[in-house]
Design an enzyme around this catalytic site. Structure first.
Site, PDB file in Angstrom:
ATOM      1  N   GLY A 242       0.790  -1.222   0.000  1.00 43.96           N
ATOM      2  CA  GLY A 242       0.000   0.000   0.000  1.00 43.96           C
ATOM      3  C   GLY A 242       0.823   1.272   0.000  1.00 43.96           C
ATOM      4  N   GLY A 246       3.866   5.428  -7.040  1.00 38.78           N
ATOM      5  CA  GLY A 246       3.338   6.143  -8.190  1.00 38.78           C
ATOM      6  C   GLY A 246       3.789   5.540  -9.508  1.00 38.78           C
ATOM      7  N   SER A 271      -1.984  -8.404 -17.286  1.00 39.58           N
ATOM      8  CA  SER A 271      -2.215  -8.399 -15.844  1.00 39.58           C
ATOM      9  C   SER A 271      -3.356  -9.306 -15.419  1.00 39.58           C
ATOM     10  CB  SER A 271      -2.534  -6.969 -15.381  1.00 39.58           C
ATOM     11  OG  SER A 271      -1.473  -6.093 -15.650  1.00 39.58           O
ATOM     12  N   HIS A 355      -2.474   0.193 -11.731  1.00 36.16           N
ATOM     13  CA  HIS A 355      -2.178   0.657 -13.090  1.00 36.16           C
ATOM     14  C   HIS A 355      -3.024   1.860 -13.504  1.00 36.16           C
ATOM     15  CE1 HIS A 355       0.743  -2.386 -13.980  1.00 36.16           C
ATOM     16  NE2 HIS A 355      -0.081  -3.358 -13.632  1.00 36.16           N
TER      17      HIS A 355
END
Length: 414
Positions: A242, A246, A271, A355
């Protein structure tokens, strides 16, 4: 006037500390409270902090839980708006000189925050401190290949969290000439990789992870590679879960790739959707009927509270044995709908959160793209490509903040 303790008070703190260091029960809250309240120049409290840190690092799991409970108990009654808790962590870091201690502290707090009352609030303060200490500008990027130290390759095998590395042959293929693997390190944890990023260099946007990670797959011609596909990003430290880095991570990797291979034109991921099956299994027919391709199925689902769970079974079955086109199309539409679901301002799916939060867009949903047991269990075998276009990242983040995640036309037309 210097903010220091008198000798008698300092001696009293150390006496209490020595008593609890020799016993198995919780430390004396009166002694531990000084870790919150005393000035950072207080020598007695600082010695206590060093002792506490040493004991914590040497402790087993049960003793660590007790020590954390002692921290919480000692801080009871302190004003919530004060900086006492952040002072506690700054002191422990400064006196232990071990950033790894702070990472392990948060990992343990996340583990026990629902069992120890008050621990969650303390964990949130530490998360803010870690965000400052792990400033992205300090991270070092290292290229990993077959000639890297065996100890580092073993860590990649151990920490690979997306697609397990099952053999040294598999490992060798992951770092072959048409692959790139990078690790990020912090200078204060120089021998501990924090994040691994694995990349495949391909002619087209990949849609099948089995083919991508097959150890027997022939090497691709790098001269024809135009796509960099990020197919695995693994955080090795639970204590940093968490903590957002960025778009810095992928930006650094993209810059590194372009400096070596300037012919690369496009950057995307392949993904997983780890929450898709669980989300769909909890949906009633009234919530999903508009996404069903067949009219009769829409009517049947309307009054069926278990329609979502039935579709999970159906989609999983379709991975092993191709069914009707309507099943495939419905699966793609349900997955696209799921990927755009928000909880507050953030995407519901954790990988989408990363993402889309970094400015990517949902480019394509892929049927039967991950036929591993894990892929079928978590996402019914479906995967998604997120596209990174450097000049669109800010606009895409703005659209996400407005509650409208960016998607490609092919996703909109599903």
């Amino acid at each position: 006037m210097p903010d220091t303790e008198t000798p008698s008070r300092g001696a009293g703190l150390l006496d209490r500390l020595s008593r609890w260091l020799d016993r198995d029960h919780l430390p004396d809250p009166a002694a531990v409270r000084s870790l919150y309240e005393a000035a950072l120049t207080d020598s007695a409290a600082n010695r206590l902090a060093r002792q506490w840190a040493d004991r914590y690092l040497a402790a087993d799991a049960e003793e660590r839980r007790c020590l954390l409970a002692g921290l919480v108990h000692a801080g009871i009654g302190l004003e919530a708006e004060s900086d006492h808790s952040s002072r506690l962590f700054r002191r422990l870091y400064a006196e232990s000189d071990r950033l790894v201690l702070m990472v392990e502290l948060r990992a343990d707090m996340l583990r026990w925050r629902n069992q120890v009352a008050g621990l969650s609030a303390l964990e949130q303060v530490l998360a803010v401190q870690l965000s400052n200490w792990f400033d992205v500008g300090m991270l070092e990027l290292r290229h990993i290949n077959w000639d890297s130290p065996a100890s580092l390759l073993e860590k990649l095998i151990r920490y690979e969290a997306v697609h397990a590395i099952r053999s040294w042959e598999d490992m060798r293929r992951r770092v072959a000439a048409d692959r790139r693997c990078y690790a990020f390190f912090h200078p204060r944890m120089n021998d501990v990789p924090l994040i691994f990023v694995e990349v495949a260099l391909t002619e087209d946007m990949a849609a099948d992870v089995q083919a991508l990670i097959d150890p027997g797959r022939p090497l691709a011609d790098l001269g024809k590679a135009r796509w960099a596909i990020f197919y695995s990003i693994s955080n090795t430290q639970r204590g940093l879960r968490g903590i957002s880095f960025g778009n810095f991570l992928l930006k650094r990797v993209i810059e590194e790739l372009l400096s070596e291979l300037p012919k690369l034109k496009s950057f995307a991921t392949l993904s997983p959707m780890p929450g898709f099956a669980d989300w769909l299994g909890k949906r009633g027919g009234d919530e999903i009927q508009e996404y069903l391709s067949d009219k009769a199925e829409r009517q049947a689902a309307a009054q069926d509270p278990g329609a979502g769970a039935a579709w999970v079974d159906r989609l999983r079955g379709g991975v092993a044995e191709p069914g009707p086109e309507s099943t495939r199309r419905t699966g793609l539409r349900l997955a696209a709908h799921y990927l755009q679901q928000l909880r507050g301002a953030d995407p519901l799916d954790p990988v989408a959160r990363f993402h889309l939060g970094n400015g990517a867009r949902i480019e394509r949903v892929n049927w039967a793209a991950d036929r591993s047991a894990k892929g079928v269990e978590q996402s019914c075998g479906l995967m998604v490509n997120y596209l990174y276009e450097p000049d669109q990242l800010d606009e895409n983040r703005a659209r996400l903040a407005a509650g409208k995640p960016r998607t490609s036309r092919s996703v909109q037309w599903l």
